[in-house]
Design a protein around this motif. Structure first.
Motif, PDB file in Angstrom:
ATOM      1  N   ILE A 121      78.330  60.430 107.946  1.00 49.04           N
ATOM      2  CA  ILE A 121      79.213  59.412 108.537  1.00 49.04           C
ATOM      3  C   ILE A 121      80.653  59.909 108.460  1.00 49.04           C
ATOM      4  O   ILE A 121      80.948  60.866 107.728  1.00 49.04           O
ATOM      5  CB  ILE A 121      79.062  58.046 107.805  1.00 49.04           C
ATOM      6  N   GLN A 122      81.543  59.246 109.214  1.00 55.51           N
ATOM      7  CA  GLN A 122      82.943  59.695 109.219  1.00 55.51           C
ATOM      8  C   GLN A 122      83.891  58.538 108.950  1.00 55.51           C
ATOM      9  O   GLN A 122      84.714  58.166 109.810  1.00 55.51           O
ATOM     10  CB  GLN A 122      83.267  60.364 110.550  1.00 55.51           C
ATOM     11  N   PRO A 123      83.801  57.955 107.764  1.00 54.37           N
ATOM     12  CA  PRO A 123      84.678  56.819 107.462  1.00 54.37           C
ATOM     13  C   PRO A 123      86.090  57.292 107.120  1.00 54.37           C
ATOM     14  O   PRO A 123      86.308  58.462 106.814  1.00 54.37           O
ATOM     15  CB  PRO A 123      84.021  56.219 106.211  1.00 54.37           C
ATOM     16  N   LYS A 124      87.031  56.353 107.185  1.00 52.89           N
ATOM     17  CA  LYS A 124      88.348  56.607 106.605  1.00 52.89           C
ATOM     18  C   LYS A 124      88.229  56.305 105.109  1.00 52.89           C
ATOM     19  O   LYS A 124      87.671  55.263 104.729  1.00 52.89           O
ATOM     20  CB  LYS A 124      89.394  55.690 107.242  1.00 52.89           C
ATOM     21  N   ILE A 125      88.734  57.204 104.271  1.00 52.18           N
ATOM     22  CA  ILE A 125      88.559  57.045 102.819  1.00 52.18           C
ATOM     23  C   ILE A 125      89.923  56.966 102.137  1.00 52.18           C
ATOM     24  O   ILE A 125      90.793  57.817 102.367  1.00 52.18           O
ATOM     25  CB  ILE A 125      87.758  58.222 102.226  1.00 52.18           C
ATOM     26  N   TYR A 126      90.071  55.936 101.291  1.00 47.39           N
ATOM     27  CA  TYR A 126      91.263  55.804 100.450  1.00 47.39           C
ATOM     28  C   TYR A 126      90.890  56.228  99.035  1.00 47.39           C
ATOM     29  O   TYR A 126      89.912  55.723  98.471  1.00 47.39           O
ATOM     30  CB  TYR A 126      91.731  54.337 100.433  1.00 47.39           C
ATOM     31  N   ASN A 127      91.649  57.140  98.458  1.00 50.47           N
ATOM     32  CA  ASN A 127      91.410  57.532  97.058  1.00 50.47           C
ATOM     33  C   ASN A 127      92.562  57.050  96.177  1.00 50.47           C
ATOM     34  O   ASN A 127      93.728  57.299  96.473  1.00 50.47           O
ATOM     35  CB  ASN A 127      91.299  59.055  96.934  1.00 50.47           C
ATOM     36  N   ALA A 128      92.193  56.380  95.078  1.00 50.44           N
ATOM     37  CA  ALA A 128      93.203  55.812  94.178  1.00 50.44           C
ATOM     38  C   ALA A 128      93.719  56.878  93.209  1.00 50.44           C
ATOM     39  O   ALA A 128      93.141  57.119  92.152  1.00 50.44           O
ATOM     40  CB  ALA A 128      92.602  54.643  93.396  1.00 50.44           C
ATOM     41  N   CYS A 129      94.823  57.515  93.591  1.00 46.55           N
ATOM     42  CA  CYS A 129      95.512  58.425  92.672  1.00 46.55           C
ATOM     43  C   CYS A 129      96.521  57.593  91.869  1.00 46.55           C
ATOM     44  O   CYS A 129      96.592  56.367  92.034  1.00 46.55           O
ATOM     45  CB  CYS A 129      96.187  59.553  93.446  1.00 46.55           C
ATOM     46  N   SER A 130      97.254  58.220  90.990  1.00 44.65           N
ATOM     47  CA  SER A 130      98.090  57.451  90.057  1.00 44.65           C
ATOM     48  C   SER A 130      99.404  58.164  89.764  1.00 44.65           C
ATOM     49  O   SER A 130      99.454  59.396  89.679  1.00 44.65           O
ATOM     50  CB  SER A 130      97.319  57.288  88.742  1.00 44.65           C
ATOM     51  N   SER A 131     100.450  57.378  89.508  1.00 46.47           N
ATOM     52  CA  SER A 131     101.742  57.933  89.099  1.00 46.47           C
ATOM     53  C   SER A 131     101.646  58.691  87.772  1.00 46.47           C
ATOM     54  O   SER A 131     102.534  59.496  87.457  1.00 46.47           O
ATOM     55  CB  SER A 131     102.764  56.811  88.956  1.00 46.47           C
ATOM     56  N   GLU A 132     100.567  58.449  87.003  1.00 47.41           N
ATOM     57  CA  GLU A 132     100.397  59.184  85.744  1.00 47.41           C
ATOM     58  C   GLU A 132     100.366  60.694  85.964  1.00 47.41           C
ATOM     59  O   GLU A 132     100.669  61.465  85.059  1.00 47.41           O
ATOM     60  CB  GLU A 132      99.100  58.753  85.052  1.00 47.41           C
ATOM     61  N   VAL A 133      99.977  61.118  87.172  1.00 41.89           N
ATOM     62  CA  VAL A 133      99.883  62.568  87.423  1.00 41.89           C
ATOM     63  C   VAL A 133     101.241  63.255  87.277  1.00 41.89           C
ATOM     64  O   VAL A 133     101.310  64.453  87.037  1.00 41.89           O
ATOM     65  CB  VAL A 133      99.296  62.897  88.826  1.00 41.89           C
ATOM     66  N   PHE A 134     102.339  62.504  87.385  1.00 40.42           N
ATOM     67  CA  PHE A 134     103.665  63.127  87.313  1.00 40.42           C
ATOM     68  C   PHE A 134     104.103  63.433  85.874  1.00 40.42           C
ATOM     69  O   PHE A 134     105.021  64.217  85.667  1.00 40.42           O
ATOM     70  CB  PHE A 134     104.717  62.227  87.992  1.00 40.42           C
ATOM     71  N   GLY A 135     103.464  62.796  84.904  1.00 38.97           N
ATOM     72  CA  GLY A 135     103.833  63.058  83.507  1.00 38.97           C
ATOM     73  C   GLY A 135     105.317  62.881  83.290  1.00 38.97           C
ATOM     74  O   GLY A 135     105.899  61.869  83.698  1.00 38.97           O
ATOM     75  N   ASN A 136     105.930  63.901  82.684  1.00 38.15           N
ATOM     76  CA  ASN A 136     107.367  63.784  82.406  1.00 38.15           C
ATOM     77  C   ASN A 136     108.240  64.493  83.442  1.00 38.15           C
ATOM     78  O   ASN A 136     109.393  64.850  83.167  1.00 38.15           O
ATOM     79  CB  ASN A 136     107.683  64.283  80.999  1.00 38.15           C
ATOM     80  N   THR A 137     107.713  64.693  84.640  1.00 41.94           N
ATOM     81  CA  THR A 137     108.566  65.184  85.742  1.00 41.94           C
ATOM     82  C   THR A 137     109.717  64.187  85.930  1.00 41.94           C
ATOM     83  O   THR A 137     109.468  62.982  85.994  1.00 41.94           O
ATOM     84  CB  THR A 137     107.716  65.284  87.038  1.00 41.94           C
ATOM     85  N   PRO A 138     110.961  64.664  85.985  1.00 40.87           N
ATOM     86  CA  PRO A 138     112.099  63.739  86.012  1.00 40.87           C
ATOM     87  C   PRO A 138     112.045  62.734  87.175  1.00 40.87           C
ATOM     88  O   PRO A 138     111.642  63.093  88.278  1.00 40.87           O
ATOM     89  CB  PRO A 138     113.312  64.663  86.162  1.00 40.87           C
ATOM     90  N   PRO A 139     112.443  61.490  86.921  1.00 39.65           N
ATOM     91  CA  PRO A 139     112.470  60.476  87.979  1.00 39.65           C
ATOM     92  C   PRO A 139     113.649  60.708  88.927  1.00 39.65           C
ATOM     93  O   PRO A 139     114.616  61.353  88.531  1.00 39.65           O
ATOM     94  CB  PRO A 139     112.661  59.174  87.192  1.00 39.65           C
ATOM     95  N   PRO A 140     113.606  60.153  90.142  1.00 37.06           N
ATOM     96  CA  PRO A 140     112.489  59.422  90.741  1.00 37.06           C
ATOM     97  C   PRO A 140     111.409  60.377  91.240  1.00 37.06           C
ATOM     98  O   PRO A 140     111.713  61.498  91.662  1.00 37.06           O
ATOM     99  CB  PRO A 140     113.143  58.690  91.917  1.00 37.06           C
ATOM    100  N   GLN A 141     110.135  59.909  91.184  1.00 38.74           N
ATOM    101  CA  GLN A 141     109.021  60.758  91.610  1.00 38.74           C
ATOM    102  C   GLN A 141     108.572  60.345  93.020  1.00 38.74           C
ATOM    103  O   GLN A 141     108.444  59.151  93.309  1.00 38.74           O
ATOM    104  CB  GLN A 141     107.845  60.612  90.641  1.00 38.74           C
ATOM    105  N   ASN A 142     108.357  61.370  93.865  1.00 39.78           N
ATOM    106  CA  ASN A 142     107.824  61.084  95.206  1.00 39.78           C
ATOM    107  C   ASN A 142     106.679  62.044  95.525  1.00 39.78           C
ATOM    108  O   ASN A 142     106.205  62.758  94.631  1.00 39.78           O
ATOM    109  CB  ASN A 142     108.930  61.137  96.265  1.00 39.78           C
ATOM    110  N   GLU A 143     106.258  62.082  96.780  1.00 44.05           N
ATOM    111  CA  GLU A 143     105.082  62.874  97.173  1.00 44.05           C
ATOM    112  C   GLU A 143     105.271  64.371  96.898  1.00 44.05           C
ATOM    113  O   GLU A 143     104.292  65.103  96.825  1.00 44.05           O
ATOM    114  CB  GLU A 143     104.766  62.674  98.666  1.00 44.05           C
ATOM    115  N   HIS A 144     106.526  64.812  96.743  1.00 40.14           N
ATOM    116  CA  HIS A 144     106.775  66.244  96.534  1.00 40.14           C
ATOM    117  C   HIS A 144     107.023  66.593  95.073  1.00 40.14           C
ATOM    118  O   HIS A 144     107.212  67.765  94.735  1.00 40.14           O
ATOM    119  CB  HIS A 144     107.979  66.690  97.380  1.00 40.14           C
TER     120      HIS A 144
END
Ligand code: NDP
Ligand code: GDR
Length: 341
Positions: A121-144
Motif C-alpha cells: 500500500i502507499q499511505p501517507k505516514i507521520y512519524n513522531a520524532c522528538s525535540s529530545e534528539v537535539f540534546g544540548n545543541t544550543p537553542p533555538p533548535q530547528n530542522e537544521h
C-alpha cells in the motif's frame, strides 16, 4: 461515499486520544492499534465509544514488538494515512529499559514500514520524532540543528527519524517526521513532570497529600498544548510532498517556573511542599529546549495559541476537578467519615 481511513498507533496515549477526536471530527474512519495490558488501557478514549458508532472507530489488537500483528492490520484496513505515535515514551525510564525502548521505537518503526512495503500500500505516514534528539545543541533548535541525543530514548528517536528518511528517499515512500517539542494537557501521563506537578498541586490543595518529590528543576522546556500539536500532525499529512517539521511554541520555561506557576495559581507556597529526590535526577539531562517552528508556521499555516500560563492553569483546574470527583466517589463509598472534606 467512502471515508478516508486512518490508522493511529498509540491511540490510547495522550496525543493519540486528541488526534482520534480531530480525525473523527474531520470525517475519517479511524483504526487504533491497542496493545494488550493487564488492566484497561483505553481510559483516554473511552468517551468516544459512546459517541461514535463502531463503523467510524475501531480498536485492533497489536504490538510494536510483533511485526506480524502490524502487517496483518495493514492488510486488513489498508489505511490512506498512518499516524505512528506508539512508543516507550519516558526518557528517564529509557535509561532503565534501553533495549525495550529501542525495540519499540527503532524496530517498531521499521516493522511498521516493512509491513507497509510487504502489503504493497502507499499511505501517507507521520512519524513522531522528538525535540529530545537535539540534546544540548544550543537553542533555538530547528530542522537544521544537529542531533545530539542524551538518552537511549533520544538515540532511538534519532535512529527512527533517519530510518524514515531512508525509506522516504530509498523506497520512495511518503513519510514525514514531526519533530515535536514537549506538549502537555490534562491527559498527560502522571509521571511526566508537568502532570506530576499539577496533580500534586490539586491533591495538596484538597489535603490528600503534602509533599511532591522532584528531580532537576533547572531544565528548560518549550511546553505547548497537546490538542494544538495534533492539529499540526494532521496538517503535515495534508501536504503534497513529505517533509520534516519542527513543531514548538518558541517560548521556554524552567521546571521551577512551572512549579511556581502551578502552586501559585492554587494559592499554595511551593517551598513548603516540594522536595528534591536525587533518584529522580537523570544520568544525563537535556538542559534547554526552545523550538524555532518558522517552517511549520509558514508552510503548514500552523501556530500555537495557548500560552505557558494558560497551559498550567488548564492542567491545574483539570486536576482539581478530577481529584474532587475522585474524592466524592470515595466519600460515597466510604460514607459519612469523609463528608467534612
Ligand atoms: P504516551 O506515552 O502518552 O502514549 C504512548 C502510546 O504508545 C500509548 O498508546 C501506549 O499504549 C503505546 N505503546 C507503548 N508501547 C507500545 C507497544 N509496544 N506496542 C503498541 N503500543 C505501544 O505518549 P504521547 O502521546 O505523549 O506521545 C506520542 C508520540 O509522540 C510518542 O512517540 C512520543 O515519543 C512522541 N513525542 C511526544 C511528545 C510529548 O511531549 N508528548 C513530544 C515529542 C514526541 P498504552 O496506552 O497501552 O501504554
Ligand atoms: P521530557 O519530559 O523528558 O522532556 O520528555 P519530562 O516531563 O519527563 O521531563 C522534563 C524535565 O523535567 C525534569 N524533571 C522531572 N521529570 C520527571 N518525569 N519527573 C520528575 O519528578 C522530574 N523532576 C524534574 C526532567 O529531568 C526533565 O528535564 C517528554 C516526553 O513526552 C518524551 O516522550 C518527548 O519526546 C519529550 O517530552 C519531548
Amino acid at each position: 461515499m467512502t471515508l478516508p481511513v486512518a490508522l493511529i498507533t498509540g491511540l490510547t496515549g495522550q496525543d493519540g486520544s486528541y488526534l482520534v477526536e480531530l480525525l473523527l471530527q474531520k470525517g475519517y474512519r479511524v483504526f487504533g492499534l491497542v496493545r494488550r495490558a493487564s488492566t484497561f488501557n483505553t481510559g483516554r478514549v473511552d468517551h468516544l465509544l459512546d459517541t461514535f458508532d463502531t463503523n467510524r472507530l475501531e480498536f485492533l489488537r497489536g504490538d510494536l514488538t510483533d511485526g506480524s500483528s502490524l502487517a496483518r492490520l495493514l492488510r486488513l484496513i489498508k489505511p490512506g494515512e498512518i499516524y505512528h505515535l506508539a512508543a516507550q515514551t519516558h526518557v528517564m525510564v529509557s535509561f532503565e529499559i534501553p533495549e525495550y525502548t529501542a525495540d519499540t521505537i527503532v524496530l517498531g518503526t521499521i516493522r511498521l514500514l516493512e509491513g507497509v512495503r510487504e502489503v504493497g500500500i502507499q499511505p501517507k505516514i507521520y512519524n513522531a520524532c522528538s525535540s529530545e534528539v537535539f540534546g544540548n545543541t544550543p537553542p533555538p533548535q530547528n530542522e537544521h540543528s544537529p542531533m545530539a541525543p542524551r538518552s537511549p530514548y533520544a538515540a532511538a528517536k534519532a535512529c527512527a527519524y533517519h530510518c524514515c528518511r531512508i525509506y522516504r528517499e530509498g523506497h520512495r515512500m511518503w513519510i514525514a517526521n514531526g519533530i515535536l517539542f514537549n506538549h502537555e494537557s490534562p491527559r498527560r501521563g502522571e509521571t511526566f513532570v508537568t502532570r506530576k506537578v499539577t496533580r500534586a498541586v490539586a491533591r495538596i490543595k484538597l489535603g490528600l497529600q503534602n509533599k511532591v518529590m522532584l528531580g532537576n528543576l533547572e531544565a528548560h522546556r518549550d511546553w505547548g498544548y497537546a490538542p494544538e500539536f495534533v492539529e499540526a500532525m494532521w496538517r503535515i499529512l495534508q501536504q503534497e510532498e513529505p517533509d520534516d517539521y519542527v513543531i514548538a511554541t518558541g517560548d521556554s520555561h524552567s521546571v521551577l517556573e512551572f512549579v511556581e506557576e502551578a502552586f501559585g495559581y492554587a494559592g499554595l507556597a511551593w517551598r513548603q511542599h516540594v522536595e528534591i529526590d536525587a533518584r529522580l535526577i537523570r544520568p544525563l539531562d537535556v538542559d534547554y529546549l526552545l523550538g524555532d517552528s518558522r517552517k511549520a508556521r509558514s508552510k503548514l499555516r500552523w501556530q500555537p495559541k495557548t500560552s505557558f500560563k494558560e497551559l498550567v492553569h488548564i492542567m491545574v483546574d483539570a486536576d482539581l476537578k478530577r481529584e474532587r470527583i475522585l474524592l466524592e466517589g470515595t466519600a460515597a463509598h466510604h460514607g459519612a467519615g469523609l463528608a467534612h472534606l
